[in-house]
Enzyme design. Structure first.
Site, PDB file in Angstrom:
ATOM      1  N   GLU A  26       0.821  -1.221   0.000  1.00 54.99           N
ATOM      2  CA  GLU A  26       0.000   0.000   0.000  1.00 54.99           C
ATOM      3  C   GLU A  26       0.850   1.265   0.000  1.00 54.99           C
ATOM      4  OE1 GLU A  26      -0.694  -2.624   1.861  1.00 54.99           O
ATOM      5  OE2 GLU A  26      -2.785  -3.171   1.471  1.00 54.99           O
ATOM      6  N   HIS A  44      -9.197  -5.454  11.070  1.00 60.02           N
ATOM      7  CA  HIS A  44      -9.816  -5.296   9.746  1.00 60.02           C
ATOM      8  C   HIS A  44     -11.122  -4.507   9.773  1.00 60.02           C
ATOM      9  CE1 HIS A  44      -6.883  -8.211   8.548  1.00 60.02           C
ATOM     10  NE2 HIS A  44      -7.407  -8.422   7.368  1.00 60.02           N
TER      11      HIS A  44
END
Lengths: 379, 363
Positions: free
Chosen positions: B100, B169
């Protein structure tokens, strides 16, 4: 935009990297010795300009006319001038916060660079960026970035964009991005991600490690593993890695030019371990307890400007008188840039709220009303 | 302004363009009464609405491309980009490694040159490893370059509790990220808005953080086939009442609507105001409704401390305090890491039962 007017002398190697002139092409000569006199003398000029500019920067900093963090480029001039001398003017370059040298080598005027550090409206970022954030759109300088290694994925990004423009939009041309980093940046994860992406996607970016031996105050053998074989890391990503002595600009050109040409042709990244040295501390607030004066002096004995000057004298490209004239001229230009910066207006209070959004809609903030500001002086 | 966003005249960086001023190719926003109807029988999923928005813009503008993990050959981890590789090819629908930080930074640079990347984070929870580029570079580029380099980029992905994904998450990033000036943030709650807002986001010259929800990707509703752009900073009154104004955005809008049904059965009619974008925040619409109901509850699926709800309540106090009959209230997720167990996760969220209870307390 304003350009440095290089005073009186007709031989003066003017800064030709003007926004309104056609993009400069890199020289084609394979070795520095074959380069026209004009190019070689311009190198000397640019290197001395950086050195002199940094001397004045330090002075202004000590007088508290420049604030914030300020990282001096002195000692490393052959890297910026030599590598930039191998690429076209519209090849993007990006660097970290020790960026004055790259800005000047790229063609930013000393006025715009100094005024930025003085926090004035005529600065390259209208006084909003300071020493660490030199941006020059007409000269394809994509910053000046303050976070160690943050520029390395972006370097891949400019290479990606150039390739995308060519392959998807059908415009543009083959470009090479030069992405500079210090040896401290070797240790950041994002540099490894960037190398992986660059190699995976065949991006024409050259990572130029300005290896000055210190990550701030931590010597290289204390901050990075296997520091004597850094090119091996690049090889781990399938990237060509080359060590270059960065104190001799002729050597920088000879070694670096074929890498640029190859990178442009094959669209493959490269990694250069360019050995250099900085004369000053990490930043202006560094007492340099971590190294000896003798070590610094050793490198000063191998000074890149003195070396080039002596080479050019041997080649008959410049003589003592010419060198003296050049130095005087540069000193005048840099002094004038300080005077310009001192006299330039400080940003008006309203500029606080400009350039935050390109499309400043209402209700973006409970407390601020954003507007478009004055045009950037470089544009 | 151009009437329709056509193939751009500025394909790539021009050295004399001033991004902060020589701007922008914004779409034309139709007046509310000329917008295509929200009612109809073209029922598609939220994920398809997102795909339509991206595909339509990509057909018109070659500068737009999508990159992220599994967006191409896998057809999207959540099937949002299904079929897009076939249509646009691998140069514009780009599978990235799980990097990322690397690919976000890369895309930001591409945006600086005038391209218009859409970066898909499989989950916003994974954006933290890219915090430096997305917070330090994208929203500040225009400012720190003195207006020389803009950053027209969209970051999008799933936000909030997904369904027993537990702590790492289930992040809600809105409060953390909306704090940063220079970015815009859209949080649609339904397919119609998702399409219109994403098309606007792609055309906006500033970085837009676009927050979706894994729990809503399968939601179905009528989405017009035609093009439409929903302007940022315009809330939608999803339900009108007189007792309390519920202010929300994203998935909790559905919790509010469910709670409103329950309350209606008791004879209590509440407003549900769907903010659609957080930055800009349509505070005028909130004020307008507060003047009617005199009571307000902000429902927010991020943690309470320094949350969007805190911000909205503060603005309400600043702007229409005198119109309030009771203290403006907020309802957030429980102030704990997101639990795994199904029941605990439900209790943790600002669920309809908690909303009903909170409303009752205000009456």
């Amino acid at each position: 935009m304003t350009q440095a007017t290089a005073a009186s002398s007709e031989q003066s190697p003017m800064n030709t990297a003007k926004a309104d002139s056609p993009p400069l092409q890199a020289p084609t000569a394979k070795t520095a010795a074959e380069l026209p006199k004009q190019v070689l003398v311009k190198w000397l000029y640019d290197m001395q300009l950086i050195r002199e500019f940094e001397n004045r920067t330090m002075q202004a900093y000590q007088q508290a006319k420049i604030g914030g963090f300020c990282h001096i480029y002195s000692g490393q001039e052959a890297v910026a001038v030599g590598t930039i001398g191998c690429v076209n003017h519209d090849d993007p370059i990006i660097t970290a916060y020790r960026d004055h040298g790259h800005a000047l080598a790229r063609g930013m005027t000393p006025e715009a660079c100094m005024a930025e550090m003085f926090g004035r409206t005529t600065g390259c970022a209208k006084g909003k960026g300071g020493s660490m954030h030199m941006f020059d759109r007409p000269n394809w300088l994509m910053g000046g970035h303050g976070i160690v290694s943050a520029q390395t994925p972006m370097g891949a990004g400019f290479a990606f964009a150039a390739k995308y423009e060519l392959e998807v939009l059908g415009t543009g041309k083959k470009k090479v991005c030069l992405c500079y980093l210090g040896d401290g940046a070797l240790d950041q994860g994002c540099f490894h991600e960037a190398q992986n992406l660059a190699s995976l996607w065949d991006l024409p970016v050259i990572y130029i490690l300005e290896n000055n031996g210190y990550s701030m105050g931590t010597a290289i053998h204390r901050h990075t593993a296997n520091f004597e074989h850094l090119v091996d890391r690049a090889k781990g990503y399938g990237i060509r890695g080359v060590e270059i002595d960065g104190l001799d600009i002729m050597n920088v050109y000879n070694e670096f030019k074929p890498i640029v040409d190859d990178c442009r042709e094959t669209s493959r990244p490269a990694f250069i371990d360019l050995k250099t040295y900085r004369y000053q501390g990490h930043s202006m607030s560094d007492p340099q307890k971590y190294r000896t004066k003798e070590e610094v002096d050793q490198y000063k004995d191998k000074d890149s400007i003195a070396k080039l000057c002596s080479d050019l004298m041997d080649m008959g490209h410049i003589d003592e008188a010419g060198w003296k004239t050049m130095r005087k001229e540069i000193a005048d230009i840099v002094r004038a840039s300080v005077e310009h910066a001192e006299a330039a207006p400080v940003p008006e209070a309203g500029e606080l709220f400009t350039d935050v959004y390109a499309n400043p809609e209402k209700n973006l903030s409970p407390a601020a009303t954003y507007t478009h500001g004055t045009k950037n002086p470089l544009l | 302004m151009t009437t329709t966003p056509t193939t751009p005249t500025m394909p790539m960086i021009e050295t004399d363009i001033h991004p902060a001023i020589d701007n922008p190719e914004l779409p034309v926003f139709l007046p509310e009464d000329q917008m295509p109807s929200r009612e109809g029988d073209r029922i598609i999923q939220f994920r398809e609405a997102l795909r339509e928005a991206m595909s339509e813009e990509m057909r018109k503008d070659k500068r737009v491309f999508l990159l992220g993990e599994e967006v191409a050959q896998y057809n999207g981890a959540y099937k949002i980009s299904q079929g897009m590789l076939d249509e646009f090819g691998p140069k514009r629908i780009i599978d990235t490694p799980i990097s990322e930080n690397g690919f976000a930074g890369m895309a930001i640079a591409a945006a600086m040159t005038g391209l218009r990347p859409i970066v898909e984070f499989m989950s916003w929870s994974f954006s933290f490893v890219a915090a430096d580029p997305i917070l330090n570079n994208a929203p500040k580029m225009l400012y720190m370059s003195g207006g020389q380099f803009g950053c027209p980029i969209v970051f999008r992905g799933n936000d909030g509790a997904g369904g027993q994904l537990a702590s790492t998450h289930s992040w809600c990033v809105e409060a953390l990220y909306a704090n940063v000036p220079g970015l815009k943030m859209a949080i649609p709650s339904n397919p119609y808005d998702a399409k219109g807002l994403l098309k606007t986001a792609i055309n906006d010259p500033d970085p837009v953080f676009f927050l979706e929800s894994e729990r809503m990707l399968g939601d179905k509703a009528h989405v017009p086939e035609e093009e439409y752009y929903i302007p940022f900073g315009r809330a939608r009154l999803a339900r009108e009442g007189d007792a309390v104004t519920l202010v929300s955005f994203g998935r909790p809008v559905h919790f509010c609507l469910e709670a409103a049904e329950t309350l209606a059965a008791e004879g209590i009619e509440v407003d549900v105001l769907d903010m659609r974008t957080i930055r800009p925040l349509d505070i005028e619409s909130i004020i307008e409704r507060v003047k009617v109901t005199n009571k307000v509850l902000v429902v927010d699926q991020s943690w309470p401390f320094a949350s969007i709800a805190s911000e909205v309540v503060t603005q309400i106090c600043e702007r229409c305090f005198d119109w309030l009959d009771s203290a403006p209230a907020r309802l957030n997720t429980a102030d704990v890491p997101t639990p795994y167990a199904k029941g605990l996760e439900y209790d943790y969220l600002p669920n309809p039962e908690r909303i009903v209870e909170a409303v009752r307390k205000m009456l």
